[in-house]
Design an enzyme around this catalytic site. Sequence first.
Site, PDB file in Angstrom:
ATOM      1  CD  GLU A 269      -2.101   2.070   1.539  1.00 23.78           C
ATOM      2  OE1 GLU A 269      -1.845   2.930   0.673  1.00 23.78           O
ATOM      3  OE2 GLU A 269      -2.255   2.322   2.725  1.00 23.78           O
ATOM      4  CB  CYS A 303      -1.176   7.091   1.160  1.00 21.63           C
ATOM      5  SG  CYS A 303      -2.356   6.118   2.017  1.00 21.63           S
TER       6      CYS A 303
HETATM    7  C1  UN1 Z   1      -3.018   6.173   4.711  1.00 23.55           C
HETATM    8  O1  UN1 Z   1      -2.900   7.365   4.478  1.00 23.55           O
HETATM    9  O2  UN1 Z   1      -2.034   5.401   4.681  1.00 23.55           O
HETATM   10  O3  UN1 Z   1      -8.737   6.903   3.588  1.00 23.55           O
HETATM   11  C2  UN1 Z   1      -4.306   5.549   5.120  1.00 23.55           C
HETATM   12  C3  UN1 Z   1      -8.109   7.515   4.462  1.00 23.55           C
HETATM   13  C4  UN1 Z   1      -7.852   6.814   5.765  1.00 23.55           C
HETATM   14  C5  UN1 Z   1      -6.686   5.898   5.659  1.00 23.55           C
HETATM   15  C6  UN1 Z   1      -5.465   6.491   5.047  1.00 23.55           C
HETATM   16  N1  UN1 Z   1      -9.021   6.079   6.140  1.00 23.55           N
HETATM   17  O4  UN1 Z   1      -7.713   8.657   4.298  1.00 23.55           O
END
Ligand code: UN1
Length: 517
Positions: A269, A303
């Site tokens: 990921e 992310c």
């Molecule tokens: C991440 O930034 O690694 O969708 C996860 C989202 C959060 C998870 C982000 N529920 O922004």
Amino acid sequence: MRAVITDFGIEETLKTLGIDAVNDGTSTGSNHFSNGEIIESYSPVDGKLIGKVKTTTKADYDKVMDAATKAFKTWRDIPAPQRGEIVRQFGNKLRELKEPLGKLVSYEMGKSLQEGYGEVQEMIDICDFAVGLSRQLNGQTIPSERPGHVMREQWHPIGVVGIISAFNFPVAVWAWNTALAWICGDVCVWKASEKTPLCAVACQNIIAEILKDNNLPEGISCIINGDYRVGEFMTTDNKIALVSATGSTRMGRIVGKTVAERFGKSLLELGGNNAIIITPSADLKVIVPGAVFGAVGTCGQRCTSTRRLIIHDSVYNKVKDAIVGAYKQLTIGNPLDEKNHIGPLIDKDAVNTYLAAIEKAKAEGGNVLVEGGVLEGEGYESGCYVKPAIVEAENHFEIVQHETFAPILYLMKYSGDVENAIEKQNGVAQGLSSAIMTNELKEAEKFLSYAGSDCGIANVNIGTSGAEIGGAFGGEKETGGGRESGSDAWKVYMRRQTNTINYSDELPLAQGIKFDL
Ligand code: UN1
């Protein structure tokens, strides 16, 4: 040296979470045999030392793996719904500790308190999901072509799951992985980010107590500390069946290759470069909060953060003015103070990367609409507080093609049909999240079709971040292809077995092959 943090009840928070002992450099937590060098955890909020942990040496790692592999044999014998019961208890404990754990996340990582609580809520949600799933690890029965035969598919535990998580979601991403892995019958070894080691110790303390209360081996949940060198113990170790890694594309490329070389499984990921397409029919009331939260939430360190706005030229000025206006309302400061929308970046390296990205955007011809910069003075002593910036840029700029983990939003225009916007949205190497703002059914459906967004996540009339746990989470291309969290993501934590059972008195061969003796 021990910083005294009296504001916002941090001292008490640490005590409640059982992480007081780390302050003298002694490791704590079950299956936490670390004896290596010391990692100090400084808060980006006020620059103070929160605590210390020791890194895991190879000898420590071997002990951890011993405990984990032994624990696996016990854990896999426990029926899945009973494993679910342990996860239920864990979720309940998290409900009790939502406030202190959320606060620690906010203080050690720097995200707003609301987002810290949100992260713990995400852990609770995945526990609930996993509990239900513990009664639904269903295989299929498949018709056999042979008389008196039946085929079925079973899902078995995979073994030891290695989890590498990033600083930006220091607790939730671990929980996405562990909650599912545990109900699947696996045990977990977790290497948290060396930037947020105390969040990991707190989580480990919570689960260790539950395992102890239930007379279960501690090795079901283990942590190891350190940087990529400690991660390498896991990626190269045949005893780790699956490595689930969250972080940069650079890291994922190394992890993926190393694990593949030994035919292990990996779940990657990695980076995103997420855009929102804003069409002429889109509603400003939806666009503004969606885009602004997406770009500045977690100080641009998700992310899923919104990096690019692709705006139709007919509404460009109107949308630009509304977003620039909204940026003026943003308050930046101590994230534990709920009046602030935005906290600090994780550390000074992140600040330098942010500054360099703005310079690069300018050098490539970008036009700064909202100036960035580092905040100084009272309350900003840590040196990690920055102003969210907006730059008009072109999609092909090298810096725009790159994921910068900071609150820099690039604005760009498209003209004509939505296909032109989709082409820009897809015109990056990453493929995590995407969104379209539109009230036109045809545009929305085009965006969601096979010819539309190429991302793992594609939203309509919401931003790019803030996914719920019920859906599979992850992305395509350089995002790594992995899926975590909801839907059928659990399958990656198990091995599939196909069975053919003959209950007849004959032995017919498949494909009609004759083999008479
Ligand atoms: C991440 O930034 O690694 O969708 C996860 C989202 C959060 C998870 C982000 N529920 O922004």
